[in-house]
Write an enzyme that holds these catalytic residues in place. Structure first.
Site, mmCIF file in Angstrom:
data_model
loop_
_atom_site.group_PDB
_atom_site.id
_atom_site.type_symbol
_atom_site.label_atom_id
_atom_site.label_comp_id
_atom_site.label_asym_id
_atom_site.label_seq_id
_atom_site.Cartn_x
_atom_site.Cartn_y
_atom_site.Cartn_z
ATOM 1 N N SER A 259 43.471 37.423 40.564
ATOM 2 C CA SER A 259 44.024 38.168 41.602
ATOM 3 C C SER A 259 43.835 39.774 41.011
ATOM 4 C CB SER A 259 45.590 37.925 41.727
ATOM 5 O OG SER A 259 45.624 36.901 42.524
ATOM 6 N N ASN B 282 42.975 30.544 38.877
ATOM 7 C CA ASN B 282 43.627 30.546 37.573
ATOM 8 C C ASN B 282 44.139 29.112 37.045
ATOM 9 O OD1 ASN B 282 43.719 33.377 37.922
ATOM 10 N ND2 ASN B 282 45.861 33.703 38.245
ATOM 11 N N ASP C 268 46.488 39.813 52.068
ATOM 12 C CA ASP C 268 47.396 39.493 51.014
ATOM 13 C C ASP C 268 48.777 39.405 51.474
ATOM 14 O OD1 ASP C 268 48.860 39.644 48.116
ATOM 15 O OD2 ASP C 268 46.765 39.287 47.751
ATOM 16 N N HIS D 58 52.726 41.606 45.129
ATOM 17 C CA HIS D 58 51.312 41.101 44.905
ATOM 18 C C HIS D 58 50.294 42.132 45.456
ATOM 19 C CE1 HIS D 58 47.961 38.295 45.073
ATOM 20 N NE2 HIS D 58 48.161 38.262 43.835
#
Length: 500
Positions: free
Chosen positions: A341, A268, A135, A171
């Site tokens: 996520s 998404n 990530d 994130h």
């Protein structure tokens, strides 16, 4: 007090040249320039194998890739030229973290209870297992709660080419917390596999963007450094119908073959035909998102490739999001994100708990344990919105450590029995028509069945040989050789002969 952010899918897949239905090894003018990093081509091989005339920009040794610098606008020409030399190459396509902003407030970790956290912790906390989070990295300095076990390996900043995978976005840190936030320490939030170690691998920039070559290197790096589970909350828009990538695919296959479980966010885009790539890869476990009521969220991708769902937050109320410690421009806090996520690390954590109970478990055994014990939601059995259902961590642990055969059909949950409460359901069973069950556990309902009807009420169905189900005087038992029936120009007895 708390600031709400939520994650959403923005872009991305891997290297190679893409068409509407996948990734190919030759140039394709249908791909737009904004989808890849201009001025670069990725070559499969080593620096010594680079043809004369090319400048090496970056070497990624674990994945066996070399990033070449080329003139902007000439990328696809170079891919075609290298292919003519018998070399495999592709464009350095751009990836993006999944984000969907959400400004609601949230006050409790309902998500952990939803997936049976407390019962699972009575069995294991994941000690001894390493989960790689590919990530934006991981930030540790200044955290009040933090991650209890962190494994920062040399070279883990793939983007920067150094050993400091510092998260400048938040994130990656949030995702790491869902997996292994310090727990039972009198402060902050909890993590589902809080005994596991987090291996941060920075494959996305501090803007949440990344490219194929770096992600492929990140996967290979995590495998080489001993991760048992890899979480990737990244991907392309599902509407692009990307299903493969010649640069990333080999590393996913190699990780799977090495016994590493790959978990990916479904994306998404509110797309119901297929999940995002790389979640749709057969080597990964694809995770959709439900809200705090266990209902599929409006944004969660479904359809082809979806394995199961986990809490991601829907944002319908202030509490409907996922809480973990991370940071933003205002500093550290317990922030609320939502998105697939956030759903994926629940499954990555559950996989870590399985590895803790059986270190030699295989990725497909992990998949079976998680999907066979998931709570069935939506339509009965597998469906395109929820996949096999909602993650149930304790049930997965029990199913694998105590392989169940509650229905006595000689098939355990470990062996792939997808409904252990019904003896008519197990792998290889014959489909029972019209029972609306996936009898053979192949994700299909009543396949191969014929709809037998008796519309005319003569007691004979189309399956019994009624050759005209609209006329009750036509069936295999009706006379056709004398009187009215023998001269009416109709095959009344369905023997293939008219007026015998």
């Amino acid at each position: 007090m708390k600031k709400i952010l939520s994650t959403c899918l923005v872009a991305a897949t891997a290297l190679g040249i893409t068409s509407a239905h996948g990734v190919h090894g030759a140039a394709d003018s249908s791909i737009s320039r904004e989808m890849y990093r201009q001025g670069e081509v990725v070559l499969a091989g080593t620096a010594d194998q680079v043809p004369a005339g090319y400048r090496v920009k970056k070497v990624l040794p674990h994945a066996g890739l070399v990033v070449l610098q080329v003139a902007r606008g000439s990328e696809q020409e170079h891919v075609a030229s290298l292919a003519g030399m018998g070399m495999r190459s592709g464009l350095n396509l751009k990836y993006q973290a999944f984000f969907v902003p959400d400004d609601t407030l949230y006050g409790a970790q309902w998500n952990l209870l939803m997936v049976q956290s407390e019962a699972a912790w009575d069995i294991t906390s994941g000690s001894g297992v390493t989960v790689a989070v590919l990530d934006t990295g991981l930030k540790t300095a200044g955290a009040a709660d933090g991650i209890a076990c962190i494994d920062i390996e040399p070279g883990s900043d793939i983007v920067g080419g150094d050993s400091d995978p510092e998260d400048g976005e938040g994130h990656g840190t949030h995702i790491a917390g869902t997996v292994a936030q310090a727990t039972d320490n009198g402060a902050g939030a909890a993590g589902l596999a809080h005994g596991a170690c987090i291996m941060p691998v920075k494959v996305l920039t501090d803007l949440g963007a990344g490219v194929s070559a770096d992600i492929a290197e990140g996967v290979a790096f995590a495998v080489a450094r001993g991760a048992s589970v890899i979480n990737m909350s990244i991907g392309w828009k599902a509407q692009l119908l990307i299903t493969a990538d010649p640069i990333l695919d080999p590393q996913l296959a190699a990780a799977h073959a090495a016994g590493v479980t790959l978990v990916c966010a479904a994306g998404n885009d509110a797309w119901r035909k297929q999940v995002s790539y790389p979640a749709i890869s057969p080597y990964t476990i694809a995770v959709g998102a439900v809200d705090m009521n266990g209902v599929i969220t409006s944004y969660s991708n479904g359809g082809a490739g979806l394995d199961l769902v986990a809490p991601g937050g829907g944002g319908a109320t202030p509490a409907d999001a996922i809480l973990q410690e991370t940071f933003d421009d205002s500093g550290w806090d317990y922030l609320y994100y939502s998105g697939t996520s956030m759903a994926a690390p629940h499954v990555a954590a559950a996989a870590a708990l399985l590895y803790a109970t059986k270190p030699d478990i295989t990725p497909e055994e992990v998949r079976t344990a998680l999907t066979a014990t998931a709570m069935d939601l939506g339509q009965s059995g597998y469906d395109s919105d929820y996949g096999h259902g909602l993650l149930q961590t304790h049930a997965a642990l029990v199913s694998f450590t105590h392989c169940l055969d509650e229905d006595g059909d000689s098939w355990t949950t470990c062996a792939g029995d997808c409904e252990d409460a019904d003896s008519a359901v197990y792998p290889g069973a014959e489909e029972t028509c019209a029972d609306l069950l996936d009898n053979d556990c192949d994700n299909g309902i009543d396949e191969g069945c014929v709809d037998c009807t008796d519309n005319d009420g003569d007691g004979w169905t189309t399956c019994d040989g009624d050759c005209d189900d609209t006329d009750r005087h036509v069936n295999p038992d009706n006379p056709d050789s004398s009187g009215h029936w023998g001269s009416n120009g109709v095959d009344n007895d369905c023997d293939g002969v008219v007026d015998r």
